[in-house]
Design a protein around this motif. Structure first.
Motif, PDB file in Angstrom:
ATOM      1  N   VAL A 418      49.868  34.678  47.530  1.00 18.69           N
ATOM      2  CA  VAL A 418      50.248  36.019  47.091  1.00 18.69           C
ATOM      3  C   VAL A 418      50.733  36.866  48.261  1.00 18.69           C
ATOM      4  O   VAL A 418      51.538  37.796  48.091  1.00 18.69           O
ATOM      5  N   GLY A 419      50.295  36.535  49.484  1.00 15.21           N
ATOM      6  CA  GLY A 419      50.729  37.283  50.658  1.00 15.21           C
ATOM      7  C   GLY A 419      52.201  37.127  50.972  1.00 15.21           C
ATOM      8  O   GLY A 419      52.750  37.898  51.771  1.00 15.21           O
ATOM      9  N   THR A 420      52.874  36.127  50.373  1.00 18.07           N
ATOM     10  CA  THR A 420      54.301  35.932  50.612  1.00 18.07           C
ATOM     11  C   THR A 420      55.160  36.786  49.696  1.00 18.07           C
ATOM     12  O   THR A 420      56.382  36.839  49.874  1.00 18.07           O
ATOM     13  N   LEU A 421      54.552  37.438  48.715  1.00 15.62           N
ATOM     14  CA  LEU A 421      55.315  38.272  47.784  1.00 15.62           C
ATOM     15  C   LEU A 421      55.632  39.624  48.416  1.00 15.62           C
ATOM     16  O   LEU A 421      54.950  40.077  49.339  1.00 15.62           O
ATOM     17  N   SER A 422      56.646  40.299  47.896  1.00 17.42           N
ATOM     18  CA  SER A 422      56.944  41.665  48.328  1.00 17.42           C
ATOM     19  C   SER A 422      55.803  42.584  47.911  1.00 17.42           C
ATOM     20  O   SER A 422      54.990  42.252  47.034  1.00 17.42           O
ATOM     21  N   GLY A 423      55.765  43.764  48.521  1.00 15.65           N
ATOM     22  CA  GLY A 423      54.700  44.708  48.205  1.00 15.65           C
ATOM     23  C   GLY A 423      54.664  45.078  46.742  1.00 15.65           C
ATOM     24  O   GLY A 423      53.588  45.154  46.127  1.00 15.65           O
ATOM     25  N   GLY A 424      55.844  45.303  46.149  1.00 15.14           N
ATOM     26  CA  GLY A 424      55.893  45.672  44.737  1.00 15.14           C
ATOM     27  C   GLY A 424      55.360  44.573  43.842  1.00 15.14           C
ATOM     28  O   GLY A 424      54.642  44.835  42.863  1.00 15.14           O
ATOM     29  N   ASN A 425      55.680  43.318  44.165  1.00 12.06           N
ATOM     30  CA  ASN A 425      55.210  42.205  43.343  1.00 12.06           C
ATOM     31  C   ASN A 425      53.732  41.921  43.568  1.00 12.06           C
ATOM     32  O   ASN A 425      53.029  41.508  42.642  1.00 12.06           O
ATOM     33  N   GLN A 426      53.234  42.166  44.776  1.00 12.55           N
ATOM     34  CA  GLN A 426      51.791  42.073  44.987  1.00 12.55           C
ATOM     35  C   GLN A 426      51.062  43.093  44.112  1.00 12.55           C
ATOM     36  O   GLN A 426      50.038  42.785  43.494  1.00 12.55           O
ATOM     37  N   LEU A 441      37.890  51.449  30.463  1.00 12.88           N
ATOM     38  CA  LEU A 441      38.298  52.500  31.393  1.00 12.88           C
ATOM     39  C   LEU A 441      39.222  51.880  32.428  1.00 12.88           C
ATOM     40  O   LEU A 441      38.957  50.775  32.907  1.00 12.88           O
ATOM     41  N   LEU A 442      40.298  52.590  32.765  1.00 16.24           N
ATOM     42  CA  LEU A 442      41.171  52.170  33.866  1.00 16.24           C
ATOM     43  C   LEU A 442      41.102  53.212  34.971  1.00 16.24           C
ATOM     44  O   LEU A 442      41.326  54.403  34.728  1.00 16.24           O
ATOM     45  N   VAL A 443      40.778  52.756  36.184  1.00 16.80           N
ATOM     46  CA  VAL A 443      40.790  53.616  37.371  1.00 16.80           C
ATOM     47  C   VAL A 443      41.889  53.102  38.287  1.00 16.80           C
ATOM     48  O   VAL A 443      41.845  51.955  38.742  1.00 16.80           O
ATOM     49  N   ALA A 444      42.902  53.929  38.544  1.00 15.21           N
ATOM     50  CA  ALA A 444      44.041  53.522  39.373  1.00 15.21           C
ATOM     51  C   ALA A 444      44.189  54.503  40.531  1.00 15.21           C
ATOM     52  O   ALA A 444      44.477  55.681  40.325  1.00 15.21           O
ATOM     53  N   SER A 445      43.979  54.010  41.752  1.00 13.74           N
ATOM     54  CA  SER A 445      44.062  54.844  42.947  1.00 13.74           C
ATOM     55  C   SER A 445      45.347  54.517  43.696  1.00 13.74           C
ATOM     56  O   SER A 445      45.545  53.385  44.120  1.00 13.74           O
ATOM     57  N   GLN A 446      46.222  55.499  43.837  1.00 13.42           N
ATOM     58  CA  GLN A 446      47.532  55.313  44.477  1.00 13.42           C
ATOM     59  C   GLN A 446      48.228  54.085  43.850  1.00 13.42           C
ATOM     60  O   GLN A 446      48.597  53.149  44.559  1.00 13.42           O
ATOM     61  N   PRO A 447      48.438  54.068  42.542  1.00 16.22           N
ATOM     62  CA  PRO A 447      48.880  52.835  41.868  1.00 16.22           C
ATOM     63  C   PRO A 447      50.260  52.353  42.270  1.00 16.22           C
ATOM     64  O   PRO A 447      50.571  51.171  42.076  1.00 16.22           O
ATOM     65  N   THR A 448      51.093  53.229  42.838  1.00 16.06           N
ATOM     66  CA  THR A 448      52.447  52.797  43.212  1.00 16.06           C
ATOM     67  C   THR A 448      52.705  52.944  44.702  1.00 16.06           C
ATOM     68  O   THR A 448      53.864  52.966  45.131  1.00 16.06           O
ATOM     69  N   ARG A 449      51.648  53.018  45.510  1.00 13.01           N
ATOM     70  CA  ARG A 449      51.840  53.140  46.958  1.00 13.01           C
ATOM     71  C   ARG A 449      52.520  51.876  47.497  1.00 13.01           C
ATOM     72  O   ARG A 449      52.103  50.754  47.230  1.00 13.01           O
ATOM     73  N   GLY A 450      53.596  52.070  48.249  1.00 14.73           N
ATOM     74  CA  GLY A 450      54.256  50.952  48.902  1.00 14.73           C
ATOM     75  C   GLY A 450      55.108  50.091  47.995  1.00 14.73           C
ATOM     76  O   GLY A 450      55.442  48.969  48.354  1.00 14.73           O
TER      77      GLY A 450
END
Length: 545
Positions: A418-426, A441-450
């Motif tokens: 998984v480390g070979t994927l782009s940030g968005g795909n990770q 419940l969904l908790v999303a912290s900075q869900p689109t960072r990077g």
């Protein structure tokens, strides 16, 4: 002073961070370097500032080649840089921080009364720092450009926006004619951002050039004279501020992108019982000081509560306490009436909580494990993926094939690390894993960072879909655009407390005031303010008894 970069190439092993980049910065302009995180913007500016050496290409100043072997050479050439993470000593004053690296000496105050020595220009032994001159220089630069910084203030006591001005003063005192600002608004409130833009325009009017690095489209259009867009280490286009946000986003991503979130009002009655409740939650740091200080809020099923605030005001500790990653010193956390306080992360996850952490590399993924394995990290020991201590490889691979298609994860293989994927795909791998099991419940912290704006569009749609399926959703983001796009109500945190919970129609100015620790009259009585929340908590306690 015209600055040119020609054919700049920088490699890190097999990764080409900058690929033959050409860039011209003209005198007296704000030149925006626009691109997603990981596009190569900061690498390019680190080459210009001498922190990296290019593998190919050259830098020219007024048409003459310029050799920059380190920051000292860049400063001598009139180039200054304000890094995203400030280079300041908190226990020093503003003047003392400005002196660092450019220490000047002079006679101590008592020696000035010794006429003959003073007339001979005696400057005292090494170590007599001329603090008076530093204070005078700071005051003069501060006044000239409207920076409003007290030379004698301790940096530790200054708001983040003022600390950034100190960094700008450091560069200007060294006579920077080209000033590089690397993601300068990442830690600022909306008001501080506007103040920074005023300073930038003042610097431009004085004939200085500014390279403004960002990924925020609205800011580009507000302040840039010219825009260069970088994608995957290469320049893909230039534009003026008249270009639309959609055009700029298309250049950044390489395809057409929707920049709005299609979201109907929440289909939940105003008087519905909350599905998720936090009451008087307190979390302490390592020194025993509260970083989450008596926080209370509710989220109803089918509603998104967004938590806004400048990074470092307790948001990270709040989400970690909810997940059981950090102990609570007081208060309670309930999901569907069941107490989660004191449970382990595994127990919290198995109670139906999905968690998208702010640092996927540290808290959500195992870089060397495959995409397929990362998609079942918290489920590998349970049916259908595991039985009696062994993992069902066929079920894991079938799940991965389905999720890769459903969540549009771009990978060469489900067996790829998984480390070979782009940030968005990770990030899509994390989102796919957390949203592919029954959630309460969904908790999303900075869900689109990077992630790029294309992946951002997709992740936002999936979050709204979770809400529309009747889940309570908690979003934590330092990006106000994201909060406004997703939240049905907005809670603003400042120094570990919730200043107010307000509707999404609240103005940016009022949200900005709350982020800075003040409560504007326009915000009205804070919805869900502390007193009313404590009353509700008391009622809950009576009901339990």
């Amino acid at each position: 002073m015209t600055l040119e970069l020609r054919g700049i190439t920088k490699r890190f092993g097999s990764l080409v961070a900058n690929d033959g980049i050409d860039l011209e910065v003209r005198p007296g302009e704000i030149h925006c370097l626009l691109g997603e995180n990981g596009a190569g913007k900061s690498t390019l500016m680190n080459v210009l500032y001498g922190l990296y050496q290019p593998d190919a290409g050259q830098i020219l100043m007024d048409g003459r080649p310029l050799t920059i072997n380190g920051p000292r050479d860049a400063i001598a050439a009139g180039i200054g840089m304000v890094h995203q993470h400030f280079m300041l000593i908190p226990v020093f004053t503003v003047a003392e921080n400005v002196m660092l690296g450019d220490e000047r000496t002079g006679p101590p105050r008592w020696a000035r009364s010794l006429g003959p020595l003073a007339r001979l220009g005696w400057s005292g032994p090494v170590g007599w720092l001329d603090r008076r001159r530093a204070r005078r220089d700071v005051a003069e630069i501060s006044s000239r450009y409207g920076l409003q910084v007290d030379p004698d203030a301790l940096v530790a006591d200054l708001p983040v926006g003022v600390q950034q001005r100190v960094e700008i003063i450091k560069a200007l005192i060294r006579d920077a004619r080209v000033l590089i600002l690397d993601e300068p608004t990442a830690v600022l409130t909306p008001q501080e951002t506007e103040e920074l833009f005023s300073v930038m325009r003042s610097l431009r009017a004085s004939g200085r050039s500014i390279v403004f690095i960002t990924h925020k489209l609205k800011e580009v259009k507000a302040v840039a004279d010219r825009i260069t867009v970088i994608r995957r280490g290469a320049v893909v286009g230039t534009a003026g501020p008249e270009a639309s946000e959609r055009e700029l986003a298309g250049l950044m991503v390489g395809r057409d992108v929707r920049l709005t979130v299609d979201k109907a009002p929440p289909a939940v009655p105003e008087d519905a019982e909350p599905a998720f409740q936090v009451r008087d939650l307190t979390v302490l740091d390592e020194s025993g000081q509260p970083v989450v200080d008596g926080v209370s809020f509710d989220i109803r099923a089918g509603e998104i509560l967004g938590i806004a605030g400048v990074q470092g005001n307790g948001q990270t500790e709040l989400t970690e306490a909810i997940l059981g990653l950090r102990p609570a010193a007081g208060g309670s956390i309930r999901l569907d009436g069941r107490e989660l306080t004191g449970r382990s992360p595994r127990q919290v996850l198995r109670a139906g909580v999905g968690y998208i952490p702010e640092d996927r590399g540290h808290d959500a993924l195992v870089a060397d494990s495959s995409v397929a394995e990362n998609l079942v990290l918290d489920l590998f020991d349970r049916p259908p993926f595991g039985r009696r201590g062994s993992m069902d490889v066929r079920a894991v691979r079938a799940n991965a094939a389905h999720r890769v298609e459903e969540f549009d994860i771009r990978t060469s293989s489900i067996d790829a690390p998984v480390g070979t994927l782009s940030g968005g795909n990770q990030q899509k791998v994390v989102v796919a894993r957390e949203m592919s099991r029954p959630l309460r419940l969904l908790v999303a912290s900075q869900p689109t960072r990077g992630v790029d704006v294309g992946a951002m569009e997709f992740i936002h749609r999936r979050i709204v879909a979770e809400r529309d399926q009747g889940r309570p959703v908690l979003i934590v983001s330092t990006e106000l655009d994201e909060i406004f796009a997703l939240a049905d109500r907005i809670a603003v945190m400042y120094r570990g407390k919730i200043m107010a919970i307000v509707p999404p129609e609240t103005s940016r100015e009022d949200i900005g005031c709350l982020m800075a620790g003040t409560s504007p009259d326009a915000a009205g009585p804070p919805e869900g303010a502390a007193d009313s929340q404590k009353d509700a908590a008391a009622k809950d306690g009576d009901a339990d008894e």
